[in-house]
Design an enzyme around this catalytic site. Structure first.
Site, mmCIF file in Angstrom:
data_model
loop_
_atom_site.group_PDB
_atom_site.id
_atom_site.type_symbol
_atom_site.label_atom_id
_atom_site.label_comp_id
_atom_site.label_asym_id
_atom_site.label_seq_id
_atom_site.Cartn_x
_atom_site.Cartn_y
_atom_site.Cartn_z
ATOM 1 N N CYS A 107 0.877 -1.173 0.000
ATOM 2 C CA CYS A 107 0.000 0.000 0.000
ATOM 3 C C CYS A 107 0.910 1.217 0.000
ATOM 4 O O CYS A 107 1.576 1.483 0.998
ATOM 5 C CB CYS A 107 -0.910 0.038 1.222
ATOM 6 S SG CYS A 107 -1.857 1.572 1.295
ATOM 7 N N CYS A 110 -0.356 4.102 2.655
ATOM 8 C CA CYS A 110 -0.115 3.991 4.096
ATOM 9 C C CYS A 110 0.274 2.554 4.418
ATOM 10 O O CYS A 110 1.401 2.161 4.200
ATOM 11 C CB CYS A 110 -1.351 4.424 4.884
ATOM 12 S SG CYS A 110 -2.886 3.689 4.281
ATOM 13 N N SER A 111 -0.673 1.755 4.904
ATOM 14 C CA SER A 111 -0.328 0.393 5.292
ATOM 15 C C SER A 111 -1.541 -0.516 5.163
ATOM 16 O O SER A 111 -1.708 -1.437 5.950
ATOM 17 C CB SER A 111 0.191 0.373 6.718
ATOM 18 O OG SER A 111 -0.763 0.976 7.573
ATOM 19 N N CYS A 112 -2.424 -0.270 4.189
ATOM 20 C CA CYS A 112 -3.623 -1.082 3.995
ATOM 21 C C CYS A 112 -3.214 -2.549 3.856
ATOM 22 O O CYS A 112 -2.263 -2.876 3.137
ATOM 23 C CB CYS A 112 -4.379 -0.622 2.753
ATOM 24 S SG CYS A 112 -4.980 1.061 2.932
#
Lengths: 202, 117
Positions: A107, A110-112
């Site tokens: 991602c 961000c950090s999906c």
């Protein structure tokens, strides 16, 4: 009780830790959250929801061709058949590694990450170096993970920066014909389901 | 009474909150369409990263109707629209010295795209 984990106590808190504590205090003081609810969420992801869930999905897909078909066409429904659903797994896509194709998930926003099947993302997945490099030099990233793929393997990088969450269905390792679904699930690593690992032949 | 309490946590975790919307909106694109990402530079929230702006890809899969983060994130409404998996070659994104068999897939909203010339 042994207490040998490698961090110093009585150290000043980091900026992030301070920010998180400040946010929690503000939300709590305003009466928006009960801190016990936060503890319960953390405990759930530390002890109940993690990559063993995804490993069960993968092992079932290896053993049951009809399940694999459902998984690749409607991943959300197929995964919830095993009881895994919810936050950050509301809309799932599963992509399959084959002899000719290797998939990797990132991602860049961000950090999906697919929480119901993989739990919370590892630090490197959330870190800028992985997110920046894997979309431009995935083979270089794979090398850093100790994985070298043949030049003629097609690489597909999935940037999950919108509302879909991705799980990689790794290739079933050679030499595992006699194993049960449960034994197979023990071979599946978290990184193989992100696409930064390839499962070794047995 | 706080909004987030321990008794609702298990239900919240198990259910989640999909951004998918049950709204009847016509898709602007279909699978197989060649599409160009708009070269826009919003200073507000967007899911259109710089590295695909102005680049051309092909619609691979239609995901259905979702809330549009660019407006929803700022309380300006859901602006329901279709989301698609769009495939880009590394050569298109990063240059002709990249291998032909490398691809980037990203989920794009109707408002980010126009038909490729």
């Amino acid at each position: 009780m042994p207490h040998d984990h490698p961090h110093a106590h009585n150290k000043p808190l980091s900026d992030v830790e301070l920010r998180v504590k400040a946010l929690e205090s503000v939300l709590s003081d305003k009466g928006l959250i009960d801190p016990e609810a936060i503890d319960l969420i953390v405990e759930t992801y530390e002890t109940k929801i993690g990559p063993r869930n995804g490993a069960r999905v993968v092992a079932k897909a290896w053993c049951d061709p009809a399940y694999k078909d459902r998984l690749l066409t409607d991943a959300t429904a197929a995964i919830s058949e095993l009881g895994f659903s919810g936050v950050q797994g509301e809309d799932m896509v599963v992509v399959e590694n084959t002899e000719t194709v290797h998939n990797i998930v990132v991602c860049t926003l961000c950090s999906c990450y697919p929480w119901p099947t993989l739990g919370l993302p590892p630090v490197w997945y959330r870190a800028a170096p992985y997110r920046a490099k894997v979309v431009k030099d995935p083979r270089g990233v794979l090398e850093e993970f100790g994985v070298t793929l043949p030049e003629d393997t097609e690489i597909r990088v999935w940037d999950s920066n919108a509302e879909l969450r991705y799980l990689v269905l790794p290739k079933r390792p050679a030499g595992t014909d006699g194993l049960t679904e449960e034994q197979l699930s023990e071979l599946v690593t978290r990184d193989a389901m992100i696409g930064t690992d390839v499962l070794a032949a047995r | 009474m706080p909004t987030l309490t321990p008794d609702i946590v298990p239900g919240l975790i198990a259910t989640g909150a999909s951004a998918r919307l049950d709204e009847d909106v016509a898709p602007k694109f279909k699978v197989g369409d060649r599409v160009e990402m708009k070269n826009i530079n919003p200073v507000t929230h967007t899911r259109l990263p710089r590295y695909v702006r102005g680049k051309t890809g092909v619609v691979q899969r239609a995901h259905g109707v979702f809330a549009f983060p660019d407006t929803a994130a700022h309380g300006h409404g859901h602006k329901a629209q279709h989301v698609y998996s769009v495939k880009f070659s590394f050569r298109e994104l990063w240059g002709e010295d990249h291998a032909e068999n490398m691809f980037l897939y990203i989920d794009m909203f109707d408002d980010y795209m126009r038909p490729a010339p």
